[in-house]
Design a protein around this motif. Sequence first.
Motif, PDB file in Angstrom:
ATOM      1  N   ASP A 502       0.882  -1.130  -0.085  1.00  0.00           N
ATOM      2  CA  ASP A 502      -0.043   0.025  -0.045  1.00  0.00           C
ATOM      3  C   ASP A 502       0.834   1.228   0.008  1.00  0.00           C
ATOM      4  OD1 ASP A 502      -3.127   0.826   0.873  1.00  0.00           O
ATOM      5  OD2 ASP A 502      -1.616   2.186   1.456  1.00  0.00           O
ATOM      6  N   LEU A 503       0.579   2.012  -1.115  1.00  0.00           N
ATOM      7  CA  LEU A 503       1.484   3.337  -1.042  1.00  0.00           C
ATOM      8  C   LEU A 503       1.141   4.169   0.329  1.00  0.00           C
ATOM      9  CD1 LEU A 503       0.735   4.467  -4.956  1.00  0.00           C
ATOM     10  CD2 LEU A 503       2.826   2.968  -3.667  1.00  0.00           C
ATOM     11  N   GLY A 505       1.357   7.902   1.570  1.00  0.00           N
ATOM     12  CA  GLY A 505       1.405   9.356   1.298  1.00  0.00           C
ATOM     13  C   GLY A 505       0.810   9.698  -0.267  1.00  0.00           C
ATOM     14  N   PHE A 506      -0.141   8.932  -0.623  1.00  0.00           N
ATOM     15  CA  PHE A 506      -0.520   8.757  -2.025  1.00  0.00           C
ATOM     16  C   PHE A 506      -1.816   9.837  -1.991  1.00  0.00           C
ATOM     17  CE2 PHE A 506      -3.772   7.485  -5.195  1.00  0.00           C
ATOM     18  CZ  PHE A 506      -2.901   7.752  -6.357  1.00  0.00           C
ATOM     19  N   LYS A 507      -2.562  10.103  -1.041  1.00  0.00           N
ATOM     20  CA  LYS A 507      -3.451  10.728  -1.099  1.00  0.00           C
ATOM     21  C   LYS A 507      -3.338  12.338  -1.231  1.00  0.00           C
ATOM     22  CE  LYS A 507      -7.681  11.875   1.788  1.00  0.00           C
ATOM     23  NZ  LYS A 507      -7.646  13.348   1.740  1.00  0.00           N
ATOM     24  N   PRO A 508      -2.237  12.649  -0.601  1.00  0.00           N
ATOM     25  CA  PRO A 508      -1.630  14.123  -0.688  1.00  0.00           C
ATOM     26  C   PRO A 508      -1.367  14.592  -2.241  1.00  0.00           C
ATOM     27  CG  PRO A 508      -0.612  13.284   1.030  1.00  0.00           C
ATOM     28  CD  PRO A 508      -1.307  12.128   0.495  1.00  0.00           C
ATOM     29  N   ASN A 510      -2.700  13.229  -4.863  1.00  0.00           N
ATOM     30  CA  ASN A 510      -4.033  13.321  -5.459  1.00  0.00           C
ATOM     31  C   ASN A 510      -4.539  15.034  -5.136  1.00  0.00           C
ATOM     32  OD1 ASN A 510      -4.916  11.519  -7.134  1.00  0.00           O
ATOM     33  ND2 ASN A 510      -6.134  10.170  -5.472  1.00  0.00           N
ATOM     34  N   HIS A 515      -6.233  14.364  -9.463  1.00  0.00           N
ATOM     35  CA  HIS A 515      -6.561  12.977  -9.696  1.00  0.00           C
ATOM     36  C   HIS A 515      -5.597  12.531 -10.855  1.00  0.00           C
ATOM     37  CE1 HIS A 515      -8.846   9.377  -9.634  1.00  0.00           C
ATOM     38  NE2 HIS A 515      -9.100   9.833  -8.514  1.00  0.00           N
ATOM     39  N   GLY A 518      -2.418  11.500  -9.768  1.00  0.00           N
ATOM     40  CA  GLY A 518      -2.287  10.430  -8.949  1.00  0.00           C
ATOM     41  C   GLY A 518      -2.429   9.239  -9.956  1.00  0.00           C
ATOM     42  N   ASP A 519      -2.908   9.338 -10.900  1.00  0.00           N
ATOM     43  CA  ASP A 519      -3.221   8.039 -11.852  1.00  0.00           C
ATOM     44  C   ASP A 519      -1.831   7.831 -12.462  1.00  0.00           C
ATOM     45  OD1 ASP A 519      -6.050   7.701 -11.720  1.00  0.00           O
ATOM     46  OD2 ASP A 519      -6.550   8.482 -13.484  1.00  0.00           O
ATOM     47  N   LEU A 522       0.218   6.048 -10.044  1.00  0.00           N
ATOM     48  CA  LEU A 522      -0.219   4.616  -9.811  1.00  0.00           C
ATOM     49  C   LEU A 522       0.506   3.667 -11.107  1.00  0.00           C
ATOM     50  CD1 LEU A 522      -3.988   4.746  -8.787  1.00  0.00           C
ATOM     51  CD2 LEU A 522      -1.869   4.122  -7.396  1.00  0.00           C
ATOM     52  N   ARG A 541      -3.260  -4.914  -9.210  1.00  0.00           N
ATOM     53  CA  ARG A 541      -3.711  -3.881  -8.275  1.00  0.00           C
ATOM     54  C   ARG A 541      -5.028  -4.161  -7.643  1.00  0.00           C
ATOM     55  NH1 ARG A 541      -6.391   1.499 -10.486  1.00  0.00           N
ATOM     56  NH2 ARG A 541      -6.257   2.867  -8.555  1.00  0.00           N
ATOM     57  N   GLY A 544      -7.289   0.932  -4.342  1.00  0.00           N
ATOM     58  CA  GLY A 544      -6.920   2.411  -4.676  1.00  0.00           C
ATOM     59  C   GLY A 544      -5.707   2.382  -5.052  1.00  0.00           C
ATOM     60  N   ASP A 545      -4.708   2.397  -3.932  1.00  0.00           N
ATOM     61  CA  ASP A 545      -3.369   2.420  -4.104  1.00  0.00           C
ATOM     62  C   ASP A 545      -2.647   1.380  -3.462  1.00  0.00           C
ATOM     63  OD1 ASP A 545      -3.868   2.962  -1.355  1.00  0.00           O
ATOM     64  OD2 ASP A 545      -2.504   4.560  -1.119  1.00  0.00           O
ATOM     65  N   LYS A 615       2.547  -0.761   8.043  1.00  0.00           N
ATOM     66  CA  LYS A 615       2.133   0.667   8.140  1.00  0.00           C
ATOM     67  C   LYS A 615       2.135   1.077   9.337  1.00  0.00           C
ATOM     68  CE  LYS A 615      -0.059   2.004   4.405  1.00  0.00           C
ATOM     69  NZ  LYS A 615       0.046   2.961   3.499  1.00  0.00           N
ATOM     70  N   LYS A 619       5.530   2.885   8.253  1.00  0.00           N
ATOM     71  CA  LYS A 619       5.400   3.137   6.716  1.00  0.00           C
ATOM     72  C   LYS A 619       6.848   2.962   6.130  1.00  0.00           C
ATOM     73  CE  LYS A 619       1.337   5.913   6.911  1.00  0.00           C
ATOM     74  NZ  LYS A 619       0.764   7.370   6.220  1.00  0.00           N
TER      75      LYS A 619
HETATM   76  N1  LIG Z   1      -5.492   9.305  -8.614  1.00  0.00           N
HETATM   77  C1  LIG Z   1      -6.154   8.311  -8.025  1.00  0.00           C
HETATM   78  N2  LIG Z   1      -6.610   7.993  -6.814  1.00  0.00           N
HETATM   79  C2  LIG Z   1      -6.959   7.104  -6.349  1.00  0.00           C
HETATM   80  C3  LIG Z   1      -7.292   6.048  -7.161  1.00  0.00           C
HETATM   81  N3  LIG Z   1      -8.047   5.248  -6.193  1.00  0.00           N
HETATM   82  C4  LIG Z   1      -7.971   5.548  -4.976  1.00  0.00           C
HETATM   83  N4  LIG Z   1      -7.296   6.768  -4.934  1.00  0.00           N
HETATM   84  C5  LIG Z   1      -7.252   7.466  -3.668  1.00  0.00           C
HETATM   85  O1  LIG Z   1      -5.986   7.059  -2.958  1.00  0.00           O
HETATM   86  C6  LIG Z   1      -6.164   7.600  -1.972  1.00  0.00           C
HETATM   87  C7  LIG Z   1      -5.900   6.378  -0.831  1.00  0.00           C
HETATM   88  O2  LIG Z   1      -6.110   6.764   0.594  1.00  0.00           O
HETATM   89  P1  LIG Z   1      -4.838   6.565   1.532  1.00  0.00           P
HETATM   90  O3  LIG Z   1      -4.721   5.234   1.615  1.00  0.00           O
HETATM   91  O4  LIG Z   1      -5.569   7.088   2.861  1.00  0.00           O
HETATM   92  O5  LIG Z   1      -3.973   7.553   1.219  1.00  0.00           O
HETATM   93  P2  LIG Z   1      -2.347   7.567   1.818  1.00  0.00           P
HETATM   94  O6  LIG Z   1      -1.928   8.963   1.804  1.00  0.00           O
HETATM   95  O7  LIG Z   1      -1.504   6.846   1.103  1.00  0.00           O
HETATM   96  O8  LIG Z   1      -2.569   7.071   3.289  1.00  0.00           O
HETATM   97  P3  LIG Z   1      -2.033   5.863   3.966  1.00  0.00           P
HETATM   98  O9  LIG Z   1      -2.149   4.673   3.483  1.00  0.00           O
HETATM   99  O10 LIG Z   1      -2.255   5.851   5.326  1.00  0.00           O
HETATM  100  O11 LIG Z   1      -0.252   6.291   3.780  1.00  0.00           O
HETATM  101  C8  LIG Z   1      -7.489   8.086  -1.630  1.00  0.00           C
HETATM  102  O12 LIG Z   1      -7.447   9.598  -1.351  1.00  0.00           O
HETATM  103  C9  LIG Z   1      -8.362   7.772  -2.914  1.00  0.00           C
HETATM  104  O13 LIG Z   1      -9.214   8.664  -3.274  1.00  0.00           O
HETATM  105  C10 LIG Z   1      -7.349   6.102  -8.452  1.00  0.00           C
HETATM  106  O14 LIG Z   1      -7.480   5.189  -9.204  1.00  0.00           O
HETATM  107  N5  LIG Z   1      -6.638   7.232  -8.927  1.00  0.00           N
END
Ligand SMILES: Nc1nc2c(ncn2[C@@H]2O[C@H](COP(=O)(O)OP(=O)(O)OP(=O)(O)O)[C@@H](O)[C@H]2O)c(=O)[nH]1
Length: 654
Positions: A502-503, A505-508, A510, A515, A518-519, A522, A541, A544-545, A615, A619
């Motif tokens: 699981d990634l 810091g991915f949400k930031p 985005n 988005h 973010g894609d 990924l 996959r 989400g991440d 995690k 992390k």
């Molecule tokens: N761009 C993009 N974003 C996605 C996709 N699927 C899920 N997400 C986003 O990925 C994020 C995943 O959330 P988290 O796992 O909390 O993000 P994180 O910041 O990595 O948090 P931790 O896992 O706790 O480190 C969410 O904001 C989703 O909206 C996708 O296909 N494309």
Amino acid sequence: MPRDRLELPAMDRPLSHPPSMPRHLALWLVLGNLLIAVLLIAVTAKNLMSSREADEQAARETVERVSSQLSGEIASELREIDNALATVALRFQHARNAEERRQSVQDTLAEQRSLLKHVNALRVSDAYGAVALGLDPGEQAISVADRVYFQRAKGTDSMVMSEPLRSRVNSRWVLIVARRLQTPSGEFAGVVYASMTTDHFAQHFAKATMGEAGAISLRTDELRLVARYSASEPGATAGLGANNVSEALRASMARDRSQGWFVTLNPIDRVERVTAYRQVGHYPLRVLTGIATRDYLAAWRREMLLEVVVIALVILTIAGFSVHLFRQQRQAHLGRLDMARLAREQSLMLENDLIGMVRLRDRVAIWENGAMARIFGYRPDELRGMAIRQLYLDEASFQWAAQSGDTAQREGRQFRIQLQMRRKDGESIWIDLSGTSVSKDESVWMLVDIDALKRSEEHAHSLAFRDALTGLPNRRLFQEKLHDALAHSVRGNKAVAVCYLDLDGFKPVNDAFGHEAGDRVLQEVSRRLLGSLRANDVVARIGGDEFALVLSGVSSVEDVLPVLRRSLALIEQPIELDDERSVTVSASLGAVIGRGASSAEDLMRHADEAMYTAKRAGKGRIHMGPVARRSIGAAAGPAATSSTSSPSPLSLVG
Ligand SMILES: Nc1nc2c(ncn2[C@@H]2O[C@H](COP(=O)(O)OP(=O)(O)OP(=O)(O)O)[C@@H](O)[C@H]2O)c(=O)[nH]1
């Protein structure tokens, strides 16, 4: 290649129009049969007519001959009688006195009576008709004064003949022949007459053979019946004295009274005869001799019956043969129509746009249809003479198809496979291929372009089993591939490692870059993961991440950890979003090691838990779950969490 022998119509032969039935065959056969029948009947009828005429002629000649003969014999008898009567009359006239006259006449009567066997009585009457001489002992004296012949004899010196009449002495039918007696001075003195019974004539006639229904009769000038003999009714006396005769006789007599012939139904016995009549000398009598038509035509009728039967058989045989011929022709015609229809259908089939067809001799195309060239992108006729090997992707698929064909032929089943082949432009194309052999070195193949179908199938499969963004297997396909890997590990006596990633810091990303950025991250992470693993490892996959990995053929944690560390290191490399911006992300990895006996679901659950453990631990870490120890036994160490480096916080560049 299959070696089944199958006869196919020559495909390179142009189709002809449907053959037509010989026109009016039935009409010609009917006309021909009628003509033959008419000819046969006409010829036979002519022969039969000639034959009948000959038989009629023979019968006529017979009755004429017999009539002539009998009339001659009767005339001879009558002449004898006439002579006897004349002798009596002469002696009567020249006797000198009554006593001498009486004695002379008596003597002459006795003398002539003994000579004339055919005469029943020879008598003399006086001028008043009283019969005085010639009566047999015991016979009563009679008078003939009222008899017509007596009256007529009075006035003539010639012989007089009576009509048939009943004897007054014995009631028998008789014919009387009389002569006038006169004195020396010429006065009428009575008559001398001879009586002949009709039986005498009948017995005479009986000697002539005129067939089973023949008849001979004697009639007077007035056509009164004096005597009649019929072979079928020998003793019959019907019609004696009467003149009941046919119109045919009267008509013939009107033409010629002395002789003639005619054919008619006899009014006495209703039998048809050919009858000839002949006058008896110059006497007023006629002999009529008849042969029944049924007698003289009996042989002809048998012949006619036989010929009719033969002709009927011949006509029936010819008709039967004609019917047989017609049926044969019609059958052949229907066969030709069927062949023509088949040829048309085959033509339509061969010239279709969808199914390519090719005929091979020694694996070289000797004929192909338009669809074949079109499917493979060749010009019409360009394939002719080309080695079919060129249409295969490679030698392996060519050999595989050939071997599959041989196997199908040996097992007696239709050969059919689906494979990718090569178009003229080098592109691969999915083909449904089936074929059969038509001779020792020739075969026919049908090729259906299923490329679009295959691609659509692949697309549908991809939609169901792959992640649309990265093209990686989704959770469903990951589970299948994990099952396969576990099964394979049993055969190879190896273990598999399941890793959840699981990634961090991915949400930031985005949130900060959108988005699409973010894609992009990924996609890049998935590319890097694929690059860090072996070809038979699996990258999927699953969220989400979230990513999941299967590493096959491992034996211990030592085999797994370096790979995971390398993957993590690659993920943590900066990812360029565009020319000016890049981002850096990290990942938390949890992994377990399992073997064939392990449940895929358990391994995934434990890997997930291990990933959360990593995690939670801060992390950017790798945590090996407890299952790993049990799965690989002593080779596995305790659960461990490691970090490739210090946890990598999200770093933003630019
Ligand atoms: N761009 C993009 N974003 C996605 C996709 N699927 C899920 N997400 C986003 O990925 C994020 C995943 O959330 P988290 O796992 O909390 O993000 P994180 O910041 O990595 O948090 P931790 O896992 O706790 O480190 C969410 O904001 C989703 O909206 C996708 O296909 N494309």
